[in-house]
Design an enzyme around this catalytic site. Structure first.
Site, short mmCIF file in Angstrom:
data_model
loop_
_atom_site.label_atom_id
_atom_site.label_comp_id
_atom_site.label_asym_id
_atom_site.label_seq_id
_atom_site.Cartn_x
_atom_site.Cartn_y
_atom_site.Cartn_z
N MET A 30 0.84 -1.20 0.00
CA MET A 30 0.00 0.00 0.00
C MET A 30 0.88 1.25 0.00
SD MET A 30 -3.41 -0.89 2.12
CE MET A 30 -2.75 -0.67 3.75
N HIS A 34 9.15 1.19 3.08
CA HIS A 34 10.23 1.22 4.07
C HIS A 34 11.04 -0.06 3.89
CE1 HIS A 34 7.71 -1.61 6.20
NE2 HIS A 34 6.71 -0.73 6.24
N HIS A 37 9.23 -3.42 3.24
CA HIS A 37 8.81 -3.66 1.85
C HIS A 37 10.03 -3.97 0.97
CE1 HIS A 37 5.64 -0.65 3.21
NE2 HIS A 37 4.89 -1.66 2.83
N GLN A 61 -10.21 -2.39 2.66
CA GLN A 61 -9.70 -3.07 3.85
C GLN A 61 -9.55 -2.15 5.06
OE1 GLN A 61 -5.98 -4.15 1.70
NE2 GLN A 61 -5.00 -3.83 3.67
N GLY A 148 4.97 -10.19 4.09
CA GLY A 148 5.74 -10.00 5.32
C GLY A 148 5.07 -10.68 6.50
N LYS A 150 5.23 -9.70 9.33
CA LYS A 150 4.70 -8.64 10.19
C LYS A 150 3.17 -8.74 10.28
CE LYS A 150 4.11 -4.16 11.54
NZ LYS A 150 3.09 -3.65 10.70
N ASP A 151 2.54 -9.08 9.13
CA ASP A 151 1.10 -9.27 9.09
C ASP A 151 0.83 -10.77 9.08
OD1 ASP A 151 -0.09 -6.38 8.42
OD2 ASP A 151 1.78 -6.63 7.36
N GLN A 154 -2.57 -12.14 8.12
CA GLN A 154 -2.82 -11.92 6.69
C GLN A 154 -2.14 -13.00 5.85
OE1 GLN A 154 -2.83 -7.85 4.79
NE2 GLN A 154 -0.79 -8.46 4.21
N SER A 186 6.73 0.02 9.87
CA SER A 186 5.34 0.11 9.40
C SER A 186 5.17 1.47 8.74
CB SER A 186 4.38 0.00 10.60
OG SER A 186 3.11 0.48 10.24
#
Ligand code: AMP
Length: 298
Positions: A30, A34, A37, A61, A148, A150-151, A154, A186
């Site tokens: 999105m 950083h 990504h 979302q 990632g 991180k999610d 997801q 993030s």
């Protein structure tokens, strides 16, 4: 690197590579890129012949209009960073390209999408994610999609989507990239004041506190969660949405750390919603061996 706005142009740009049997990697984002990504883009560059980065702030979302409105947008610097990390194409469609008038279809994964993020943000959140990811996969038809950890929820929801709909793509999840002080990178971190950013460290510190207890042999979920909560509660201005120890596949709560489990946290700091997670393993358990080098074969 070329920036592309329409599905037609994207398919035309990828056509020769596809016909030549070249591998295609997709990194959906999105934007407000950083190092997190960029780690995905660099890995795709190493493993695939064509690298597509998508940049689309997906309204479907977002459960809160204010969150969508203030989400950072910086396409020009994103394009420079994606190019530098090795992207061949930046697919940055406008809203009407993704949701044209009359759009009426959604893709929903049940079960694993319900707890934690699903509960905190409502079912529309993951429905929005899975619908746009299904569309991006159909538009790009990549061999590999990079996500990632991180999610973490997801990743599991998207793996379910891919398996259930027989989508011909391999999902690869890469570790969370952190700032030197531990804060998970993030796009929303840019919205924090320096003081809020300091408070936000409570999330990663809470996870670390619980992980340290686990490494010392603690297996009770209650005790591990208490160790994390203590850190979160000690910092003012951190509104915790959840701190949970769950099975990393089903996202059901676990009572004891008898195998690997995921400790996940979501909290608001100055109105900015942040998430983080860490995998815990019982002390003395076997370490997972490194995996063989992967490629992105067509
Ligand atoms: P987003 O732009 O937030 O939708 O994220 C795009 C992709 O980058 C998702 O697969 C995220 O999980 C991944 N990502 C975001 N932050 C990080 C991070 N700190 N480390 C690794 N991957 C990340």
């Amino acid at each position: 690197m070329r920036t592309i706005r329409s599905v037609g142009e994207l398919r035309a740009a990828l056509g020769p590579a596809r016909r030549a049997g070249s591998s295609i990697g997709l990194v959906p984002t999105m934007g407000a890129l950083h190092e997190g990504h960029l780690s995905l883009i660099r890995r795709a560059r190493e493993q695939c012949e064509q690298v597509v980065v998508s940049l689309f702030v997906n309204p479907a979302q977002f459960d809160q209009a204010a969150d969508l409105e203030r989400y950072p947008r910086q396409e020009l610097s994103d394009a420079a960073m994606a190019a530098e990390a090795g992207a061949d194409l930046l697919f940055a469609p406008g809203i009407e390209e993704i949701y044209p008038p009359g759009f009426a279809t959604s893709v929903e994964v049940l079960g694993v999408s319900a707890p934690l993020e699903g509960q905190a943000r409502g079912p529309e959140h993951f429905r929005g994610v899975t619908t746009v990811v299904a569309k991006l996969l159909n538009m790009t038809m990549p061999d590999v999609m990079y996500l990632g950890q991180k999610d973490a929820q997801q990743v599991v929801v998207i793996r379910r989507l891919v398996a259930d709909l027989n989508l011909p793509v391999e999902v690869r999840a890469l570790p969370t990239v952190r700032e030197p002080d531990g804060l998970a990178m993030s796009s929303r971190n840019a919205l924090l004041t320096p003081e809020q950013r300091e408070r936000a460290l409570a999330l990663s510190r809470a996870l670390r506190a619980a992980a340290t207890r686990a490494e010392a042999g603690e297996r009770s979920a209650e005790a591990l969660l208490a160790a994390g909560s203590e850190v979160l509660e000690a910092v003012e201005g951190v509104e915790v949405e959840y701190l949970a120890l769950v099975d990393p596949e089903t996202f059901e709560p676990v009572e004891r750390l008898d195998g690997r489990a995921l400790l996940a946290v979501a909290a608001r700091v100055g109105g900015v919603r942040l998430i983080d997670n860490e995998t815990l393993a019982p002390a003395g358990g076997q370490r997972t061996r490194g995996k063989a080098i992967e490629t992105c074969s067509a």
